[in-house]
Design an enzyme around this catalytic site. Structure first.
Site, short mmCIF file in Angstrom:
data_model
loop_
_atom_site.label_atom_id
_atom_site.label_comp_id
_atom_site.label_asym_id
_atom_site.label_seq_id
_atom_site.Cartn_x
_atom_site.Cartn_y
_atom_site.Cartn_z
N TYR A 192 0.90 -1.18 -0.03
CA TYR A 192 0.31 -0.45 -0.16
C TYR A 192 0.78 1.57 -0.45
O TYR A 192 0.49 2.19 0.21
CB TYR A 192 -0.84 0.23 1.11
CG TYR A 192 -1.91 -1.26 0.85
CD1 TYR A 192 -2.69 -1.27 0.01
CD2 TYR A 192 -1.76 -2.05 2.74
CE1 TYR A 192 -3.20 -2.72 0.25
CE2 TYR A 192 -3.12 -3.34 2.67
CZ TYR A 192 -3.50 -3.37 1.31
OH TYR A 192 -4.49 -4.89 1.35
N HIS A 211 -6.97 0.40 -6.96
CA HIS A 211 -6.43 -0.43 -5.81
C HIS A 211 -5.28 0.26 -5.68
O HIS A 211 -4.45 -0.09 -6.94
CB HIS A 211 -6.12 -1.94 -6.15
CG HIS A 211 -7.70 -2.19 -6.03
ND1 HIS A 211 -8.65 -2.31 -5.17
CD2 HIS A 211 -8.32 -2.46 -7.32
CE1 HIS A 211 -10.23 -2.14 -5.24
NE2 HIS A 211 -10.10 -2.87 -6.55
C1 DQA Z 1 -7.02 -2.45 -2.15
C2 DQA Z 1 -6.85 -3.33 -1.95
C3 DQA Z 1 -8.28 -4.29 -1.25
O1 DQA Z 1 -8.13 -6.60 -1.54
C4 DQA Z 1 -7.14 -4.21 0.18
O2 DQA Z 1 -9.01 -5.40 1.14
C5 DQA Z 1 -7.88 -2.61 0.47
C6 DQA Z 1 -6.84 -2.55 -0.29
C7 DQA Z 1 -5.78 -1.34 -2.12
O3 DQA Z 1 -5.93 -0.28 -2.61
O4 DQA Z 1 -5.02 -2.18 -2.94
O5 DQA Z 1 -8.36 -3.19 1.74
O6 DQA Z 1 -8.28 -2.15 -2.32
#
Ligand code: DQA
Length: 141
Positions: free
Chosen positions: A22, A97
């Site tokens: 992230y 994402h």
């Molecule tokens: C997410 C990916 C999802 O699988 C995860 O549950 C998240 C963040 C991302 O930004 O990579 O909370 O959406």
């Protein structure tokens, strides 16, 4: 043009979550970068975040922006409520994402929103959001 950036469940914890997936930005920092990037393209931005599925549906139902950038977090993988809501929307939604959801755990490969959004950008941390801004910028040209 004005975009609404909607971040879902657990995205308020950015900066404390796994940085390999992230990145290191907090949500406030991420939003600042998105605002700056969009402003450079003459696009206004508004930001909301919630951990509650129903509240996210509310934000989408009430949306008055010209487009939505949505990171629904884990709701991406199972929220038919969000899916139905997006399917009924007149405003275009682009899904983003930070992480590469197709190269992680098996459950993340299921994306129940994919068929009802205009585009999905993933795996590029903040650049996923920037690409979504570019998508709308290109439409506005
Ligand atoms: C997410 C990916 C999802 O699988 C995860 O549950 C998240 C963040 C991302 O930004 O990579 O909370 O959406």
């Amino acid at each position: 043009m004005k975009l609404l950036i909607v971040n879902g469940v657990n995205l308020n914890m950015l900066g404390k979550r796994d940085s390999a997936h992230y990145g290191t930005f907090t949500l406030t920092q991420l939003n600042r970068e998105i605002r700056k990037y969009a402003r450079g393209k003459g696009i206004k931005t508004a930001f909301v975040q919630s951990n509650c599925e129903g509240r996210l549906v509310g934000y989408l139902q009430k949306c008055k922006a010209d487009g939505v950038i949505l990171n629904a977090g884990a709701y991406t993988h199972y929220s038919y409520a969000l899916r139905d809501c997006i399917a009924d929307m007149k405003v275009e939604v682009v899904e983003v994402h930070l992480s590469d959801i197709y190269n992680r755990e098996e459950f993340r490969k299921t994306d129940v929103l994919r068929d009802v959004v205009s585009k999905v950008y993933y795996g590029e941390k903040q650049y996923s959001y920037f690409k979504a801004v570019d998508y709308f910028a290109a439409k506005g040209e």
